[in-house]
Design a protein around this motif. Structure first.
Motif, PDB file in Angstrom:
ATOM      1  N   THR A   1       0.831  -1.266   0.231  1.00 26.94           N
ATOM      2  CA  THR A   1       0.082   0.023  -0.087  1.00 26.94           C
ATOM      3  C   THR A   1       0.931   1.094   0.068  1.00 26.94           C
ATOM      4  N   HIS A   2       2.110   1.141  -0.137  1.00 21.87           N
ATOM      5  CA  HIS A   2       3.112   2.257  -0.015  1.00 21.87           C
ATOM      6  C   HIS A   2       3.230   3.169  -1.116  1.00 21.87           C
ATOM      7  N   ALA A   3       3.953   4.163  -1.054  1.00 22.38           N
ATOM      8  CA  ALA A   3       3.905   5.072  -2.137  1.00 22.38           C
ATOM      9  C   ALA A   3       4.944   4.898  -3.280  1.00 22.38           C
ATOM     10  N   VAL A   4       4.723   5.370  -4.488  1.00 18.38           N
ATOM     11  CA  VAL A   4       5.699   5.112  -5.819  1.00 18.38           C
ATOM     12  C   VAL A   4       6.061   6.527  -6.169  1.00 18.38           C
ATOM     13  N   LEU A   5       5.545   7.482  -5.751  1.00 20.82           N
ATOM     14  CA  LEU A   5       5.855   9.179  -5.914  1.00 20.82           C
ATOM     15  C   LEU A   5       6.205   9.767  -4.970  1.00 20.82           C
ATOM     16  N   GLY A   6       7.632  10.490  -4.998  1.00 17.84           N
ATOM     17  CA  GLY A   6       7.850  11.226  -3.845  1.00 17.84           C
ATOM     18  C   GLY A   6       8.458  10.560  -2.812  1.00 17.84           C
ATOM     19  N   THR A   7       9.026   9.390  -3.074  1.00 21.40           N
ATOM     20  CA  THR A   7       9.816   8.520  -1.828  1.00 21.40           C
ATOM     21  C   THR A   7      11.093   8.878  -2.096  1.00 21.40           C
ATOM     22  N   SER A   8      11.858   8.436  -0.884  1.00 15.77           N
ATOM     23  CA  SER A   8      13.285   8.422  -0.623  1.00 15.77           C
ATOM     24  C   SER A   8      13.612   7.062   0.051  1.00 15.77           C
ATOM     25  N   PRO A   9      15.015   7.023   0.045  1.00  7.77           N
ATOM     26  CA  PRO A   9      15.563   5.980   0.881  1.00  7.77           C
ATOM     27  C   PRO A   9      15.246   5.747   2.256  1.00  7.77           C
ATOM     28  N   HIS A  10      14.594   6.910   2.684  1.00  6.40           N
ATOM     29  CA  HIS A  10      14.308   7.175   3.992  1.00  6.40           C
ATOM     30  C   HIS A  10      12.783   6.819   4.512  1.00  6.40           C
ATOM     31  N   CYS A  11      11.939   6.687   3.639  1.00  3.46           N
ATOM     32  CA  CYS A  11      10.377   6.877   3.649  1.00  3.46           C
ATOM     33  C   CYS A  11       9.603   6.472   2.533  1.00  3.46           C
ATOM     34  N   ILE A  12       8.851   5.604   2.508  1.00  2.00           N
ATOM     35  CA  ILE A  12       7.839   5.226   1.518  1.00  2.00           C
ATOM     36  C   ILE A  12       6.496   5.377   1.785  1.00  2.00           C
ATOM     37  N   ALA A  13       6.260   6.085   2.759  1.00  2.00           N
ATOM     38  CA  ALA A  13       4.772   6.036   3.318  1.00  2.00           C
ATOM     39  C   ALA A  13       3.950   6.855   2.515  1.00  2.00           C
ATOM     40  N   THR A  14       2.671   6.510   2.279  1.00  5.72           N
ATOM     41  CA  THR A  14       1.776   7.406   1.767  1.00  5.72           C
ATOM     42  C   THR A  14       0.876   8.209   2.642  1.00  5.72           C
ATOM     43  N   HIS A  15       0.759   9.423   2.108  1.00  2.00           N
ATOM     44  CA  HIS A  15      -0.464  10.196   2.738  1.00  2.00           C
ATOM     45  C   HIS A  15      -1.724   9.778   2.572  1.00  2.00           C
ATOM     46  N   PRO A  16      -2.543   9.789   3.703  1.00  4.93           N
ATOM     47  CA  PRO A  16      -3.847   9.019   3.664  1.00  4.93           C
ATOM     48  C   PRO A  16      -5.004   9.887   3.103  1.00  4.93           C
ATOM     49  N   SER A  17      -4.983  11.114   3.457  1.00  2.00           N
ATOM     50  CA  SER A  17      -6.117  12.095   3.171  1.00  2.00           C
ATOM     51  C   SER A  17      -6.707  12.138   1.757  1.00  2.00           C
ATOM     52  N   ASP A  18      -7.969  11.798   1.644  1.00  2.00           N
ATOM     53  CA  ASP A  18      -8.596  12.121   0.470  1.00  2.00           C
ATOM     54  C   ASP A  18      -8.852  13.492  -0.053  1.00  2.00           C
ATOM     55  N   LEU A  19      -9.500  14.266   1.224  1.00  2.00           N
ATOM     56  CA  LEU A  19      -9.697  15.420   0.884  1.00  2.00           C
ATOM     57  C   LEU A  19      -8.699  16.360   0.547  1.00  2.00           C
ATOM     58  N   ALA A  20      -7.342  16.233   1.075  1.00  2.00           N
ATOM     59  CA  ALA A  20      -6.303  17.042   0.856  1.00  2.00           C
ATOM     60  C   ALA A  20      -5.935  16.870  -1.036  1.00  2.00           C
ATOM     61  N   VAL A  21      -6.284  15.776  -1.252  1.00  2.00           N
ATOM     62  CA  VAL A  21      -5.988  15.651  -2.746  1.00  2.00           C
ATOM     63  C   VAL A  21      -6.937  16.397  -3.585  1.00  2.00           C
ATOM     64  N   ALA A  22      -8.437  16.435  -3.408  1.00  2.00           N
ATOM     65  CA  ALA A  22      -9.261  17.258  -3.807  1.00  2.00           C
ATOM     66  C   ALA A  22      -8.911  18.735  -3.758  1.00  2.00           C
ATOM     67  N   LEU A  23      -8.529  19.224  -2.493  1.00  2.00           N
ATOM     68  CA  LEU A  23      -8.296  20.624  -2.300  1.00  2.00           C
ATOM     69  C   LEU A  23      -6.998  21.060  -3.126  1.00  2.00           C
ATOM     70  N   LEU A  24      -6.052  20.200  -3.122  1.00  2.00           N
ATOM     71  CA  LEU A  24      -4.780  20.276  -3.845  1.00  2.00           C
ATOM     72  C   LEU A  24      -5.125  20.727  -5.262  1.00  2.00           C
ATOM     73  N   ALA A  25      -6.059  20.037  -5.910  1.00  2.00           N
ATOM     74  CA  ALA A  25      -6.388  20.277  -7.163  1.00  2.00           C
ATOM     75  C   ALA A  25      -7.036  21.524  -7.807  1.00  2.00           C
ATOM     76  N   LEU A  26      -7.462  22.135  -6.256  1.00  2.00           N
ATOM     77  CA  LEU A  26      -8.460  23.376  -6.521  1.00  2.00           C
ATOM     78  C   LEU A  26      -7.453  24.657  -6.042  1.00  2.00           C
ATOM     79  N   ASP A  27      -6.270  24.335  -5.788  1.00  2.00           N
ATOM     80  CA  ASP A  27      -5.227  25.411  -5.419  1.00  2.00           C
ATOM     81  C   ASP A  27      -5.876  26.121  -4.072  1.00  2.00           C
ATOM     82  N   ALA A  28      -6.325  25.218  -3.318  1.00  2.00           N
ATOM     83  CA  ALA A  28      -6.883  25.867  -1.818  1.00  2.00           C
ATOM     84  C   ALA A  28      -5.621  26.177  -1.026  1.00  2.00           C
ATOM     85  N   SER A  29      -6.187  26.758  -0.173  1.00  2.00           N
ATOM     86  CA  SER A  29      -4.975  27.439   0.849  1.00  2.00           C
ATOM     87  C   SER A  29      -5.358  27.198   2.298  1.00  2.00           C
ATOM     88  N   VAL A  30      -4.456  27.252   3.254  1.00  2.00           N
ATOM     89  CA  VAL A  30      -4.900  27.194   4.610  1.00  2.00           C
ATOM     90  C   VAL A  30      -4.388  28.397   5.301  1.00  2.00           C
TER      91      VAL A  30
END
Length: 329
Positions: A146-175
């Protein structure tokens, strides 16, 4: 579960001052992930500052932007009329991101900050650079389907779990963030950090900074958008691959395109090169396949998770084809 001090903040300023003054303090909101991590001895704050009574709840429209308080629940945002009418990709990401029980408790700010579901991070007996810098990464040679294939490094391959963050990123949302040095606004495109050599640094927040609001731009009228989540089961489950997309079609061509991926990256993954491949083109399968290739360019799979690269490509083609054929919103 270790004991810790508990403080209920009466204002944003008080909350920030409490956490900023103590390196081992943390904020507490819905707690749907945080409490589990405390039980597992993964998260061990010396002091919890409860922010649930602060006036940071609700959604209002400010011109072409929705401003949502960070304590607004996932369910409240999903039910908002402007989200239903203008942002189907956000509504679908919210509804597919958690069970009804969790959506009524989990806050928007907490969702964006939730920690990885990597089994090695959540097991203190296993090596994890994200949990303990310098300890190593057991996932590299362990179970990593279940781990990541993009943005990985020799130190970590964990995925980010948020669905909402993916949709907000596509919209150029801010915090909007309030911290010891005042207030600032951060685009989500600059908020998350890929692991590199410091997997424990997951975002751009300084200690003591508190997310107070989300700014979510509305899509133009007539835009088509959606969120596709591919997972092992239809019930509550994290994504193997997901796609948030929005298209504006005019005269038989794509005039605007937004695309972000989840489930495949160490952070929510925006793919501008794929968006560029769509601009000005006709909404046809060959165009979508080229965009999918661009979206997964640079992906690196391991023995157990290499299938995610092709799965991600197919998910992109399917999502874009659905929007072109069915009209999305």
């Amino acid at each position: 579960m270790r004991s810790c001090a508990y403080v209920r903040a009466a204002s944003v300023e008080e909350a920030v001052a409490e956490v900023a003054a103590d390196p081992e303090a943390a904020y507490l909101a819905g707690g749907t992930t945080q409490v589990d991590l405390m039980r597992d001895e993964v998260f061990r704050p010396a002091r919890l500052v409860d922010v649930t009574r602060l006036p940071l709840r609700g959604v209002r429209r400010d011109g072409g932007v929705l401003v949502a308080g960070a304590l607004t629940t996932m369910e409240e945002l999903a039910a908002h009329e402007d989200v239903t009418a203008r942002l189907p990709l956000v509504r679908e990401a919210l509804l597919r991101g958690a069970s009804p029980q969790l959506r009524h408790m989990a806050t928007l700010g907490g969702n964006l900050l939730q920690r990885t579901r990597c089994r090695y991070y959540r097991d203190p007996s296993q090596a994890c650079n994200k949990r303990e810098p310098g300890a190593g990464c057991a996932a590299l040679d362990g179970h990593h389907r279940t781990h990541a294939v993009l943005g990985t490094s020799p130190h970590c391959i964990a995925t980010h779990p948020s669905d909402l963050a993916v949709a907000l990123l596509a919209l150029d949302a801010s915090v909007r963030v309030h911290g010891p040095d005042g207030e600032r606004t951060l685009p989500l495109t600059e908020f998350y950090r890929t692991p590199g050599a410091t997997p424990h640094v997951e975002n751009a927040l300084a200690h003591g900074e508190l997310i107070t609001h989300l700014e979510i731009p509305l899509l133009p009228a007539g835009a088509r958008s959606g969120y596709l989540k591919v997972r092992d089961r239809a019930s509550y489950e994290f994504a193997l691959a997901s796609v948030a997309a929005a298209l504006v079609l005019d005269g038989g061509r794509i005039r605007s395109a937004r695309l972000a991926l989840g489930g495949v990256g160490t952070v929510p993954w925006r793919v501008p090169r794929a968006e560029e491949a769509l601009l000005g083109a006709r909404p046809e399968r060959g165009v979508f396949e080229a965009a999918a290739e661009a979206a997964l360019a640079g992906a690196e799979g391991r023995p157990d998770n290499g299938f995610k690269i092709e799965l991600g490509r197919r998910a992109v083609v399917r999502m874009l084809s659905t929007l072109a054929e069915e009209g999305g919103s």
